[in-house]
Design an enzyme around this catalytic site. Structure first.
Site, PDB file in Angstrom:
ATOM      1  N   ILE A  56     -16.060 -36.330  32.174  1.00 13.45           N
ATOM      2  CA  ILE A  56     -14.893 -35.592  32.682  1.00 13.45           C
ATOM      3  C   ILE A  56     -15.296 -34.195  33.171  1.00 13.45           C
ATOM      4  CG2 ILE A  56     -12.566 -34.744  32.152  1.00 13.45           C
ATOM      5  CD1 ILE A  56     -12.786 -37.781  32.052  1.00 13.45           C
ATOM      6  N   THR A  84     -14.482 -31.828  25.804  1.00 18.16           N
ATOM      7  CA  THR A  84     -15.489 -32.423  24.919  1.00 18.16           C
ATOM      8  C   THR A  84     -14.978 -33.784  24.434  1.00 18.16           C
ATOM      9  OG1 THR A  84     -14.575 -31.379  22.941  1.00 18.16           O
ATOM     10  CG2 THR A  84     -16.262 -30.138  24.138  1.00 18.16           C
ATOM     11  N   GLY A 129      -4.022 -40.353  32.004  1.00 10.60           N
ATOM     12  CA  GLY A 129      -4.986 -40.103  33.080  1.00 10.60           C
ATOM     13  C   GLY A 129      -4.334 -39.496  34.300  1.00 10.60           C
ATOM     14  N   LYS A 179      -2.032 -41.489  22.437  1.00 13.45           N
ATOM     15  CA  LYS A 179      -1.328 -41.043  23.642  1.00 13.45           C
ATOM     16  C   LYS A 179       0.180 -40.999  23.405  1.00 13.45           C
ATOM     17  CE  LYS A 179      -4.935 -42.724  26.753  1.00 13.45           C
ATOM     18  NZ  LYS A 179      -5.417 -43.944  27.455  1.00 13.45           N
ATOM     19  N   ASP A 211      -5.972 -45.976  20.609  1.00  9.01           N
ATOM     20  CA  ASP A 211      -5.920 -45.107  21.791  1.00  9.01           C
ATOM     21  C   ASP A 211      -4.484 -44.985  22.299  1.00  9.01           C
ATOM     22  OD1 ASP A 211      -7.264 -43.704  24.117  1.00  9.01           O
ATOM     23  OD2 ASP A 211      -6.306 -45.362  25.187  1.00  9.01           O
TER      24      ASP A 211
END
Lengths: 337, 337
Positions: A11, A94, A152, A223, A219
């Site tokens: 990223i 990070t 995203g 979110k 995941d």
């Protein structure tokens, strides 16, 4: 605007590429000329108060994998760079750690503490310590934006809070993980079983070598927590989510659903204050039925009814679409100049 | 913020209802207390510098259909109200006229001329005279917002210009008319012909008695012009659009498409500077394939890839979701206080 960039993996490198690619456009369209004055990774920090040469840095790090190998880099640690290298804003990208939130959490708190705005794609600190981060940002009078952390390139948080500002958001429901959606789509189209399809997804580079974070629903749950807090104004954490993954979905269950005009999708949902991640039946013609690695989210609102947005949930450049729009939102608000 | 409301038909009454319904929420969430100081329709104007009683006004107009019948209303014309009744913002929701743009166009120019911000759902003036309106707003230093004019409750313009601000929008493609989408969806599901399906849609109140504006593609074309100008920064007008409607679509064409995995949808599209409205084949699993009266639009962007949004394209309350978010955007920017 001067930027401390912390994290230089997929990223972070994507961020550098995006700034190079869009330099002229940003200047022409918004008069915006960002300057990256420090880049830190785990090996050290590169500093240039006049703006780092991003192309040269990418060239070196693509070759060696380490910031420390760039000419002029020192072993200065990221926290020291955040505290010591003058800038208006930190971009924190990070790796996510959903157990401790570190090192991202410390980075964000340190940046806020010295009066820097924070833009991040790092899910861990947000799913664990949103309340503390929000309170610190308010106390220090800095902006804290994290559109890229959930969805995203789908701009969910800013869509709900800015563009749908006249609407009360009642519930949120969506497919927030591209890997599991790819697997379920492939099982539906080809009638294959879970294990076989997972292996194929791994061979294609869509599923990770250790796929557990995705297929367990973790995941999606992270979110969902981020969206719930940012959009519904809650203070949920990861432990508030009831989580079920896709490992027990069989070709038979998918075939049965299909007969009745449904597909099976891994849905993250917050409704009436309760957060859940689980495989759910979705009608074939419903806007939530999107295929492959696409992500989707629907907001149920008081005025607009259901508003649904579909986009790419991952990818280095796609994620940087959201990071850049967060930075521009801070810049255009008059802060950080 | 004081508001001149011009137009008191379905959308204008919906605006009044929305303000009543959301009064407490707007105050609690944003400290926002809008006050409607004048309401004009073709019969006259009701004025109250301290804020009009919206419930009483709705009650009267629902009964008689005319503002002039409200206690205290005068024959003051809308243009005089815009020029003479102090306010910070005008909401213009008179009927759309795609031939002349009137009376909306004169209303908007007059409001800008006396330094008032303008929020409108009125497609006509935008499709005909966007350049002039934009230039006048800039010259007079007022904000000009019209999210509700294209896509109803789907927040397309603000999504592209605010939330996706870091992305360059390359092309726009969508289903921008709910009536034609309802007809095509019904023809696809039931195998009926166009004339029969249109009659059914009229009986259900979904198609107008004179359906030509919708089925000819004109409505889609007007919206496409608005999106093209507002998002791609062009100065297109209605005459720049190549327009083809849905009247020649046969059940046979739909069946043939279906055999190959496609549906037929009326698509408005701008790509490489050329604007078109025409029936197109859409793959069944594509995000643009939405059913019934739903609307959808996809932006192709340089960073985020394709971003698609689905929502309700019409409806009095849905449209006011967009009007209210435009007003809030002006209020939150610090203007109009």
């Amino acid at each position: 605007m001067r930027i401390n960039l912390v994290g230089f993996g997929v990223i972070g490198k994507g961020f550098a590429k995006t700034l190079i690619m869009k330099r002229d456009w940003l200047k022409a369209r918004y008069g915006f000329e960002p300057s990256v004055v420090s880049i830190s990774d785990i090996t050290g920090t590169l500093v240039n108060p006049d703006g780092i040469d991003l192309s040269a840095t990418l060239e070196t790090v693509n070759r060696t994998g380490r910031i420390i190998d760039c000419p002029g880099a020192t072993v200065m640690q990221s926290l020291d760079a955040i505290r010591g290298v003058d800038a208006e804003l930190m971009v924190e990208v990070t790796p996510t750690n959903v157990k401790t939130g570190e090192p991202g959490l410390s980075h964000m708190l340190a940046a806020m503490d010295v009066g820097k705005h924070v833009v991040t794609s790092n899910k861990g600190p947000l799913a664990l310590a949103y309340k503390k981060l929000r309170a610190t940002a308010e106390k220090k009078g800095v902006q804290f934006k994290f559109e890229s952390s959930a969805g995203g390139a789908m701009p969910l948080i800013n869509l709900a809070n800015e563009v749908l500002s006249g609407d009360e958001i009642i519930s949120i429901k969506g497919i927030l993980n591209g890997t599991t959606n790819f697997i379920l789509t492939k099982m539906t189209k080809e009638g294959t079983d879970f294990e076989t399809t997972l292996k194929e997804a791994q061979e294609l580079g869509i599923a990770e070598t250790d796929p557990s974070y995705d297929i367990s629903g973790s995941d999606t749950a992270s979110k969902l927590v981020i969206l719930t807090n940012a959009i519904l104004g809650r203070e949920a954490t990861y432990s508030d989510v009831s989580v079920q993954g896709i490992t027990k979905i069989t070709p038979e269950a998918i075939a049965l659903a299909k007969e009745e005009g449904f597909v099976i999708k891994l849905i993250g949902e917050v409704e009436d204050g309760s957060l859940s991640v689980a495989p759910k039946l979705v009608p074939e013609n419903h806007p939530l039925n999107v295929d492959g690695t696409l992500n989707v989210a629907s907001f149920t609102t008081d005025l607009a009814g259901d508003v649904t947005i579909v986009g790419r949930g991952a990818g280095a450049i796609e994620t940087n679409s959201a990071i850049l729009s967060d930075i521009l939102s801070i810049y255009r608000s008059g802060a950080g100049r």
